[in-house]
Design a protein around this motif. Structure first.
Motif, PDB file in Angstrom:
ATOM      1  N   PHE A  19       0.839  -1.206   0.000  1.00  0.00           N
ATOM      2  CA  PHE A  19       0.000   0.000   0.000  1.00  0.00           C
ATOM      3  C   PHE A  19       0.872   1.252   0.000  1.00  0.00           C
ATOM      4  O   PHE A  19       1.868   1.308   0.715  1.00  0.00           O
ATOM      5  N   PRO A  20       0.456   2.278  -0.751  1.00  0.00           N
ATOM      6  CA  PRO A  20       1.147   3.566  -0.630  1.00  0.00           C
ATOM      7  C   PRO A  20       0.869   4.158   0.756  1.00  0.00           C
ATOM      8  O   PRO A  20      -0.077   3.747   1.439  1.00  0.00           O
ATOM      9  N   LEU A  21       1.677   5.122   1.143  1.00  0.00           N
ATOM     10  CA  LEU A  21       1.604   5.665   2.506  1.00  0.00           C
ATOM     11  C   LEU A  21       0.221   6.237   2.842  1.00  0.00           C
ATOM     12  O   LEU A  21      -0.259   6.093   3.971  1.00  0.00           O
ATOM     13  N   CYS A  22      -0.439   6.871   1.857  1.00  0.00           N
ATOM     14  CA  CYS A  22      -1.764   7.460   2.118  1.00  0.00           C
ATOM     15  C   CYS A  22      -2.778   6.397   2.539  1.00  0.00           C
ATOM     16  O   CYS A  22      -3.612   6.641   3.415  1.00  0.00           O
ATOM     17  N   MET A  23      -2.702   5.220   1.926  1.00  0.00           N
ATOM     18  CA  MET A  23      -3.665   4.160   2.224  1.00  0.00           C
ATOM     19  C   MET A  23      -3.239   3.359   3.454  1.00  0.00           C
ATOM     20  O   MET A  23      -4.083   2.913   4.232  1.00  0.00           O
ATOM     21  N   SER A 100      -6.942   9.825  -7.942  1.00  0.00           N
ATOM     22  CA  SER A 100      -5.544   9.980  -8.356  1.00  0.00           C
ATOM     23  C   SER A 100      -4.774  10.713  -7.255  1.00  0.00           C
ATOM     24  O   SER A 100      -5.383  11.284  -6.334  1.00  0.00           O
ATOM     25  N   CYS A 101      -3.445  10.735  -7.379  1.00  0.00           N
ATOM     26  CA  CYS A 101      -2.625  11.492  -6.415  1.00  0.00           C
ATOM     27  C   CYS A 101      -3.020  12.965  -6.412  1.00  0.00           C
ATOM     28  O   CYS A 101      -3.123  13.574  -5.347  1.00  0.00           O
ATOM     29  N   ALA A 102      -3.231  13.541  -7.603  1.00  0.00           N
ATOM     30  CA  ALA A 102      -3.582  14.967  -7.670  1.00  0.00           C
ATOM     31  C   ALA A 102      -4.816  15.248  -6.822  1.00  0.00           C
ATOM     32  O   ALA A 102      -4.873  16.228  -6.075  1.00  0.00           O
ATOM     33  N   LYS A 103      -5.788  14.361  -6.919  1.00  0.00           N
ATOM     34  CA  LYS A 103      -7.029  14.537  -6.158  1.00  0.00           C
ATOM     35  C   LYS A 103      -6.780  14.326  -4.650  1.00  0.00           C
ATOM     36  O   LYS A 103      -7.267  15.107  -3.826  1.00  0.00           O
ATOM     37  N   VAL A 104      -6.043  13.284  -4.306  1.00  0.00           N
ATOM     38  CA  VAL A 104      -5.756  13.010  -2.887  1.00  0.00           C
ATOM     39  C   VAL A 104      -4.961  14.172  -2.274  1.00  0.00           C
ATOM     40  O   VAL A 104      -5.272  14.641  -1.184  1.00  0.00           O
ATOM     41  N   ILE A 105      -3.955  14.633  -3.016  1.00  0.00           N
ATOM     42  CA  ILE A 105      -3.096  15.704  -2.501  1.00  0.00           C
ATOM     43  C   ILE A 105      -3.897  16.995  -2.298  1.00  0.00           C
ATOM     44  O   ILE A 105      -3.639  17.760  -1.369  1.00  0.00           O
ATOM     45  N   GLY A 116      -6.151  12.369   2.534  1.00  0.00           N
ATOM     46  CA  GLY A 116      -5.127  13.231   1.963  1.00  0.00           C
ATOM     47  C   GLY A 116      -3.821  12.470   1.802  1.00  0.00           C
ATOM     48  O   GLY A 116      -3.769  11.263   2.020  1.00  0.00           O
ATOM     49  N   CYS A 117      -2.789  13.188   1.386  1.00  0.00           N
ATOM     50  CA  CYS A 117      -1.465  12.596   1.148  1.00  0.00           C
ATOM     51  C   CYS A 117      -0.554  12.920   2.331  1.00  0.00           C
ATOM     52  O   CYS A 117      -0.257  14.089   2.576  1.00  0.00           O
ATOM     53  N   PRO A 118      -0.081  11.918   3.067  1.00  0.00           N
ATOM     54  CA  PRO A 118       0.753  12.181   4.246  1.00  0.00           C
ATOM     55  C   PRO A 118       2.024  12.985   3.934  1.00  0.00           C
ATOM     56  O   PRO A 118       2.520  13.684   4.803  1.00  0.00           O
ATOM     57  N   PHE A 119       2.515  12.870   2.697  1.00  0.00           N
ATOM     58  CA  PHE A 119       3.721  13.645   2.369  1.00  0.00           C
ATOM     59  C   PHE A 119       3.416  15.143   2.402  1.00  0.00           C
ATOM     60  O   PHE A 119       4.286  15.962   2.610  1.00  0.00           O
ATOM     61  N   ARG A 120       2.130  15.484   2.213  1.00  0.00           N
ATOM     62  CA  ARG A 120       1.732  16.880   2.357  1.00  0.00           C
ATOM     63  C   ARG A 120       1.219  17.165   3.773  1.00  0.00           C
ATOM     64  O   ARG A 120       1.627  18.139   4.404  1.00  0.00           O
ATOM     65  N   TYR A 153       5.590  16.069  -3.471  1.00  0.00           N
ATOM     66  CA  TYR A 153       4.990  14.932  -2.753  1.00  0.00           C
ATOM     67  C   TYR A 153       5.073  13.631  -3.540  1.00  0.00           C
ATOM     68  O   TYR A 153       5.353  12.570  -2.988  1.00  0.00           O
ATOM     69  N   GLN A 154       4.818  13.714  -4.845  1.00  0.00           N
ATOM     70  CA  GLN A 154       4.798  12.492  -5.655  1.00  0.00           C
ATOM     71  C   GLN A 154       6.213  11.953  -5.894  1.00  0.00           C
ATOM     72  O   GLN A 154       6.399  10.751  -6.034  1.00  0.00           O
ATOM     73  N   VAL A 155       7.196  12.852  -5.917  1.00  0.00           N
ATOM     74  CA  VAL A 155       8.595  12.409  -5.999  1.00  0.00           C
ATOM     75  C   VAL A 155       8.988  11.749  -4.683  1.00  0.00           C
ATOM     76  O   VAL A 155       9.627  10.686  -4.657  1.00  0.00           O
ATOM     77  N   ALA A 156       8.558  12.357  -3.569  1.00  0.00           N
ATOM     78  CA  ALA A 156       8.802  11.758  -2.250  1.00  0.00           C
ATOM     79  C   ALA A 156       8.201  10.360  -2.195  1.00  0.00           C
ATOM     80  O   ALA A 156       8.814   9.419  -1.672  1.00  0.00           O
ATOM     81  N   CYS A 157       7.019  10.207  -2.780  1.00  0.00           N
ATOM     82  CA  CYS A 157       6.334   8.910  -2.793  1.00  0.00           C
ATOM     83  C   CYS A 157       7.117   7.887  -3.626  1.00  0.00           C
ATOM     84  O   CYS A 157       7.207   6.718  -3.259  1.00  0.00           O
ATOM     85  N   GLY A 158       7.718   8.353  -4.733  1.00  0.00           N
ATOM     86  CA  GLY A 158       8.557   7.471  -5.553  1.00  0.00           C
ATOM     87  C   GLY A 158       9.787   7.002  -4.780  1.00  0.00           C
ATOM     88  O   GLY A 158      10.173   5.831  -4.842  1.00  0.00           O
ATOM     89  N   GLY A 177       7.672  10.539 -10.553  1.00  0.00           N
ATOM     90  CA  GLY A 177       7.177   9.983  -9.298  1.00  0.00           C
ATOM     91  C   GLY A 177       5.853   9.271  -9.493  1.00  0.00           C
ATOM     92  O   GLY A 177       5.460   8.958 -10.616  1.00  0.00           O
ATOM     93  N   ILE A 178       5.159   9.059  -8.388  1.00  0.00           N
ATOM     94  CA  ILE A 178       3.909   8.306  -8.402  1.00  0.00           C
ATOM     95  C   ILE A 178       2.758   9.243  -8.797  1.00  0.00           C
ATOM     96  O   ILE A 178       2.707  10.383  -8.362  1.00  0.00           O
ATOM     97  N   THR A 179       1.848   8.747  -9.634  1.00  0.00           N
ATOM     98  CA  THR A 179       0.723   9.591 -10.058  1.00  0.00           C
ATOM     99  C   THR A 179      -0.624   9.107  -9.533  1.00  0.00           C
ATOM    100  O   THR A 179      -1.602   9.843  -9.563  1.00  0.00           O
ATOM    101  N   HIS A 180      -0.674   7.858  -9.074  1.00  0.00           N
ATOM    102  CA  HIS A 180      -1.947   7.295  -8.621  1.00  0.00           C
ATOM    103  C   HIS A 180      -1.679   6.240  -7.541  1.00  0.00           C
ATOM    104  O   HIS A 180      -0.791   5.412  -7.717  1.00  0.00           O
ATOM    105  N   PRO A 181      -2.431   6.290  -6.441  1.00  0.00           N
ATOM    106  CA  PRO A 181      -2.220   5.274  -5.408  1.00  0.00           C
ATOM    107  C   PRO A 181      -2.346   3.843  -5.938  1.00  0.00           C
ATOM    108  O   PRO A 181      -1.616   2.950  -5.502  1.00  0.00           O
ATOM    109  N   ASN A 182      -3.251   3.627  -6.885  1.00  0.00           N
ATOM    110  CA  ASN A 182      -3.404   2.279  -7.438  1.00  0.00           C
ATOM    111  C   ASN A 182      -2.239   1.911  -8.362  1.00  0.00           C
ATOM    112  O   ASN A 182      -1.922   0.731  -8.515  1.00  0.00           O
TER     113      ASN A 182
HETATM  114 FE1  SF4 Z   1      -0.734   8.455  -1.924  1.00  0.00          FE
HETATM  115 FE2  SF4 Z   1      -0.047   9.649  -4.203  1.00  0.00          FE
HETATM  116 FE3  SF4 Z   1       0.561  10.758  -1.825  1.00  0.00          FE
HETATM  117 FE4  SF4 Z   1       1.809   8.581  -2.692  1.00  0.00          FE
HETATM  118  S1  SF4 Z   1       1.882  10.652  -3.647  1.00  0.00           S
HETATM  119  S2  SF4 Z   1       1.029   8.905  -0.623  1.00  0.00           S
HETATM  120  S3  SF4 Z   1       0.178   7.465  -3.716  1.00  0.00           S
HETATM  121  S4  SF4 Z   1      -1.475  10.445  -2.688  1.00  0.00           S
END
Ligand code: SF4
Length: 194
Positions: A19-23, A100-105, A116-120, A153-158, A177-182
């Motif tokens: 799972f990505p960090l947000c989930m 998508s990440c854009a929406k979550v962020i 939301g996105c924990p990196f943010r 945030y998405q680079v951090a996720c990568g 970086g990552i564009t979608h949690p799925n």
């Molecule tokens: Fe989730 Fe995307 Fe943030 Fe990664 S960058 S934690 S997949 S919202």
């Protein structure tokens, strides 16, 4: 992203591993509190649908956890609808797609919420503490937290993906970086299948 069905029995191991960090964060708060607020239920619920958890298993998942903190009646009256809705079984009966990440962020939780996105949302010390709890090396924690602090945030996720998948070199192939949690989940499943 077709990768077959995911069963409820597989979920605990997959949460830890893929799972990505947000989930991961929403799932751990759900387990801690036997509850998640509306936006968190949608974010995690649609993600679970996206990885292939069936409606029946999804209902069992939410029901089992929520019933640790409330009566079955209350759950069936107030929460079951949401789950049916996510699967397009109520309301407009649309086939809702996972965020998508854009929406979550872009969603910013209040103090009692965990979507939301924990990196943010958890930048700085809370983020470093969370990454350390997940047994990341101090050098990785520092690198990832630095990217998050720069609002990448998405680079951090990568980078987080790479730290959790030893030997992977995601940033070479997935430049931005990552564009979608799925997508994160699919990449992880692929990593372990190879
Ligand atoms: Fe989730 Fe995307 Fe943030 Fe990664 S960058 S934690 S997949 S919202």
């Amino acid at each position: 992203a077709a990768h077959g069905e995911v069963s409820l029995a597989q979920l605990p191991a997959l949460t830890k591993r893929s799972f990505p960090l947000c989930m991961e964060h929403l799932s751990s708060k759900l387990h801690d509190n036997s509850h998640l607020k509306h936006q968190g239920r949608i974010q995690l619920g649609l993600f679970l649908k996206g990885i292939g958890l069936s409606y029946d298993e999804s209902l069992t998942f939410w029901r089992t956890l929520f019933l640790k903190g409330m009566a079955p009646d209350k759950f069936d009256k107030e929460y079951k609808y949401n789950i049916r809705y996510n699967y397009g079984l109520e309301g407009a009966k649309k086939n809702y797609t996972p965020y998508s990440c854009a929406k979550v962020i872009s969603t910013v939780p209040s103090a009692a919420e965990h979507h939301g996105c924990p990196f943010r949302t958890l930048s700085g010390e809370p983020l470093r503490a969370m990454l350390s709890r997940l047994s990341l090396k101090p050098t990785d924690v520092a690198r990832i937290a630095a990217k998050a602090a720069e609002h990448h945030y998405q680079v951090a996720c990568g980078l987080y993906f790479e730290a959790r998948h030893a030997g992977s070199s995601l940033t070479e192939t997935e430049m931005g970086g990552i564009t979608h949690p799925n997508q994160y989940f699919d990449l992880s499943m692929k990593f372990y299948a190879e």
